[in-house]
Scaffold this motif. Sequence first.
Motif, PDB file in Angstrom:
ATOM      1  N   THR A 159      -3.907   3.357  -7.578  1.00 35.60           N
ATOM      2  CA  THR A 159      -4.197   2.699  -6.319  1.00 35.60           C
ATOM      3  C   THR A 159      -4.093   1.187  -6.507  1.00 35.60           C
ATOM      4  O   THR A 159      -4.670   0.640  -7.440  1.00 35.60           O
ATOM      5  CB  THR A 159      -5.608   3.056  -5.829  1.00 35.60           C
ATOM      6  N   THR A 160      -3.349   0.555  -5.633  1.00 34.43           N
ATOM      7  CA  THR A 160      -3.175  -0.896  -5.693  1.00 34.43           C
ATOM      8  C   THR A 160      -4.090  -1.535  -4.658  1.00 34.43           C
ATOM      9  O   THR A 160      -4.121  -1.114  -3.505  1.00 34.43           O
ATOM     10  CB  THR A 160      -1.710  -1.273  -5.408  1.00 34.43           C
ATOM     11  N   HIS A 161      -4.819  -2.557  -5.063  1.00 36.02           N
ATOM     12  CA  HIS A 161      -5.690  -3.292  -4.151  1.00 36.02           C
ATOM     13  C   HIS A 161      -4.816  -3.964  -3.093  1.00 36.02           C
ATOM     14  O   HIS A 161      -3.727  -4.480  -3.401  1.00 36.02           O
ATOM     15  CB  HIS A 161      -6.492  -4.331  -4.933  1.00 36.02           C
ATOM     16  N   PRO A 162      -5.246  -3.996  -1.834  1.00 37.72           N
ATOM     17  CA  PRO A 162      -4.428  -4.588  -0.767  1.00 37.72           C
ATOM     18  C   PRO A 162      -3.978  -6.020  -1.047  1.00 37.72           C
ATOM     19  O   PRO A 162      -2.844  -6.385  -0.737  1.00 37.72           O
ATOM     20  CB  PRO A 162      -5.347  -4.527   0.453  1.00 37.72           C
ATOM     21  N   GLN A 163      -4.840  -6.840  -1.630  1.00 38.83           N
ATOM     22  CA  GLN A 163      -4.448  -8.223  -1.911  1.00 38.83           C
ATOM     23  C   GLN A 163      -3.323  -8.258  -2.945  1.00 38.83           C
ATOM     24  O   GLN A 163      -2.356  -9.002  -2.794  1.00 38.83           O
ATOM     25  CB  GLN A 163      -5.639  -9.036  -2.410  1.00 38.83           C
ATOM     26  N   GLU A 164      -3.435  -7.422  -3.980  1.00 35.56           N
ATOM     27  CA  GLU A 164      -2.396  -7.367  -5.007  1.00 35.56           C
ATOM     28  C   GLU A 164      -1.076  -6.876  -4.413  1.00 35.56           C
ATOM     29  O   GLU A 164      -0.012  -7.433  -4.695  1.00 35.56           O
ATOM     30  CB  GLU A 164      -2.839  -6.440  -6.138  1.00 35.56           C
ATOM     31  N   LEU A 165      -1.132  -5.861  -3.563  1.00 34.17           N
ATOM     32  CA  LEU A 165       0.078  -5.344  -2.929  1.00 34.17           C
ATOM     33  C   LEU A 165       0.713  -6.406  -2.040  1.00 34.17           C
ATOM     34  O   LEU A 165       1.933  -6.606  -2.065  1.00 34.17           O
ATOM     35  CB  LEU A 165      -0.237  -4.092  -2.125  1.00 34.17           C
ATOM     36  N   ALA A 166      -0.090  -7.121  -1.271  1.00 29.49           N
ATOM     37  CA  ALA A 166       0.432  -8.177  -0.399  1.00 29.49           C
ATOM     38  C   ALA A 166       1.119  -9.264  -1.224  1.00 29.49           C
ATOM     39  O   ALA A 166       2.206  -9.744  -0.860  1.00 29.49           O
ATOM     40  CB  ALA A 166      -0.691  -8.764   0.446  1.00 29.49           C
ATOM     41  N   GLU A 167       0.525  -9.648  -2.336  1.00 30.99           N
ATOM     42  CA  GLU A 167       1.134 -10.658  -3.202  1.00 30.99           C
ATOM     43  C   GLU A 167       2.451 -10.162  -3.784  1.00 30.99           C
ATOM     44  O   GLU A 167       3.428 -10.918  -3.853  1.00 30.99           O
ATOM     45  CB  GLU A 167       0.160 -11.047  -4.318  1.00 30.99           C
ATOM     46  N   ARG A 168       2.499  -8.904  -4.186  1.00 29.00           N
ATOM     47  CA  ARG A 168       3.741  -8.338  -4.735  1.00 29.00           C
ATOM     48  C   ARG A 168       4.840  -8.298  -3.683  1.00 29.00           C
ATOM     49  O   ARG A 168       6.001  -8.602  -3.978  1.00 29.00           O
ATOM     50  CB  ARG A 168       3.479  -6.944  -5.297  1.00 29.00           C
ATOM     51  N   LEU A 226       4.435 -13.274   6.150  1.00 32.40           N
ATOM     52  CA  LEU A 226       3.426 -13.238   7.216  1.00 32.40           C
ATOM     53  C   LEU A 226       2.910 -11.816   7.437  1.00 32.40           C
ATOM     54  O   LEU A 226       1.711 -11.602   7.620  1.00 32.40           O
ATOM     55  CB  LEU A 226       3.999 -13.803   8.521  1.00 32.40           C
ATOM     56  N   GLU A 227       3.809 -10.852   7.410  1.00 28.59           N
ATOM     57  CA  GLU A 227       3.393  -9.452   7.573  1.00 28.59           C
ATOM     58  C   GLU A 227       2.546  -8.987   6.389  1.00 28.59           C
ATOM     59  O   GLU A 227       1.564  -8.257   6.567  1.00 28.59           O
ATOM     60  CB  GLU A 227       4.602  -8.534   7.756  1.00 28.59           C
ATOM     61  N   ALA A 228       2.901  -9.403   5.182  1.00 26.45           N
ATOM     62  CA  ALA A 228       2.106  -9.044   4.001  1.00 26.45           C
ATOM     63  C   ALA A 228       0.710  -9.649   4.111  1.00 26.45           C
ATOM     64  O   ALA A 228      -0.293  -8.995   3.788  1.00 26.45           O
ATOM     65  CB  ALA A 228       2.802  -9.519   2.732  1.00 26.45           C
ATOM     66  N   ASP A 229       0.633 -10.884   4.588  1.00 26.86           N
ATOM     67  CA  ASP A 229      -0.658 -11.542   4.774  1.00 26.86           C
ATOM     68  C   ASP A 229      -1.486 -10.808   5.832  1.00 26.86           C
ATOM     69  O   ASP A 229      -2.682 -10.583   5.644  1.00 26.86           O
ATOM     70  CB  ASP A 229      -0.442 -13.003   5.172  1.00 26.86           C
ATOM     71  N   ARG A 230      -0.843 -10.432   6.935  1.00 32.63           N
ATOM     72  CA  ARG A 230      -1.562  -9.697   7.981  1.00 32.63           C
ATOM     73  C   ARG A 230      -2.060  -8.352   7.451  1.00 32.63           C
ATOM     74  O   ARG A 230      -3.192  -7.957   7.700  1.00 32.63           O
ATOM     75  CB  ARG A 230      -0.677  -9.478   9.203  1.00 32.63           C
ATOM     76  N   TYR A 231      -1.212  -7.670   6.682  1.00 31.77           N
ATOM     77  CA  TYR A 231      -1.627  -6.401   6.074  1.00 31.77           C
ATOM     78  C   TYR A 231      -2.858  -6.618   5.196  1.00 31.77           C
ATOM     79  O   TYR A 231      -3.829  -5.858   5.274  1.00 31.77           O
ATOM     80  CB  TYR A 231      -0.486  -5.810   5.244  1.00 31.77           C
ATOM     81  N   GLN A 232      -2.834  -7.655   4.382  1.00 32.86           N
ATOM     82  CA  GLN A 232      -3.950  -7.920   3.475  1.00 32.86           C
ATOM     83  C   GLN A 232      -5.230  -8.185   4.260  1.00 32.86           C
ATOM     84  O   GLN A 232      -6.289  -7.656   3.944  1.00 32.86           O
ATOM     85  CB  GLN A 232      -3.598  -9.108   2.568  1.00 32.86           C
ATOM     86  N   ARG A 233      -5.148  -8.990   5.336  1.00 34.21           N
ATOM     87  CA  ARG A 233      -6.338  -9.271   6.153  1.00 34.21           C
ATOM     88  C   ARG A 233      -6.836  -8.017   6.857  1.00 34.21           C
ATOM     89  O   ARG A 233      -8.039  -7.764   6.892  1.00 34.21           O
ATOM     90  CB  ARG A 233      -6.034 -10.367   7.177  1.00 34.21           C
ATOM     91  N   ASP A 234      -5.908  -7.219   7.406  1.00 34.86           N
ATOM     92  CA  ASP A 234      -6.312  -5.988   8.088  1.00 34.86           C
ATOM     93  C   ASP A 234      -6.953  -5.000   7.113  1.00 34.86           C
ATOM     94  O   ASP A 234      -7.967  -4.381   7.430  1.00 34.86           O
ATOM     95  CB  ASP A 234      -5.113  -5.326   8.774  1.00 34.86           C
ATOM     96  N   ALA A 235      -6.354  -4.861   5.942  1.00 30.11           N
ATOM     97  CA  ALA A 235      -6.910  -3.945   4.940  1.00 30.11           C
ATOM     98  C   ALA A 235      -8.289  -4.415   4.491  1.00 30.11           C
ATOM     99  O   ALA A 235      -9.210  -3.607   4.340  1.00 30.11           O
ATOM    100  CB  ALA A 235      -5.965  -3.831   3.740  1.00 30.11           C
ATOM    101  N   ALA A 236      -8.447  -5.719   4.293  1.00 31.01           N
ATOM    102  CA  ALA A 236      -9.750  -6.249   3.887  1.00 31.01           C
ATOM    103  C   ALA A 236     -10.793  -5.995   4.969  1.00 31.01           C
ATOM    104  O   ALA A 236     -11.932  -5.635   4.674  1.00 31.01           O
ATOM    105  CB  ALA A 236      -9.640  -7.743   3.588  1.00 31.01           C
TER     106      ALA A 236
END
Length: 179
Positions: free
Chosen positions: A2-11, A31-41
Amino acid sequence: MTTHPQELAERIEQSARRLFGTTELATQLALEADRYQRDAAAILTRRGVKRATLAFTGPTGHGKTSLLRMLVRSEEARERLAAGVRGADRTAQVVWVGPQRPDDLDPKHEAHVLCRGDELEDLGRPVALVDTPGFSNRHGSLARIAVDALTDADLHVLVVRRDQIERADVLQHGEHAVG
């Protein structure tokens, strides 16, 4: 694994830069990766609300706020929950009701009505309530905020007038309310 959302967004952002350089596509992917990270958090933290969340959803004017008000014992809190289909009475924001204000509350589209836990009806466990604007009142960023609130909720209460239950479009709104 399992990858943490922040790590996945950075990748995703790093890969986009490697593949597409400084192009508009790379910017959009970042921008979409950042939005994903915020939504997942937000989902992981439930926006700081440590209670089960009941979100009331349905068409405009079908009684979402009226039903929610029945679960609030505090007269002061009930008075702050406008109910109706006209002007100032209509729910035009996502309204959170409970002892905790959600993290990152957007004051333009969201409000919090402070209500102690003992001022809410006992539903067998501590709850927070969420009143969403009716389907016909959700436009632009308000629609996104309403869907986000429904996504964060443990339980959705679809409020529909009896004479509207057989209408297929009412049920379709319920299906699409969270995604």
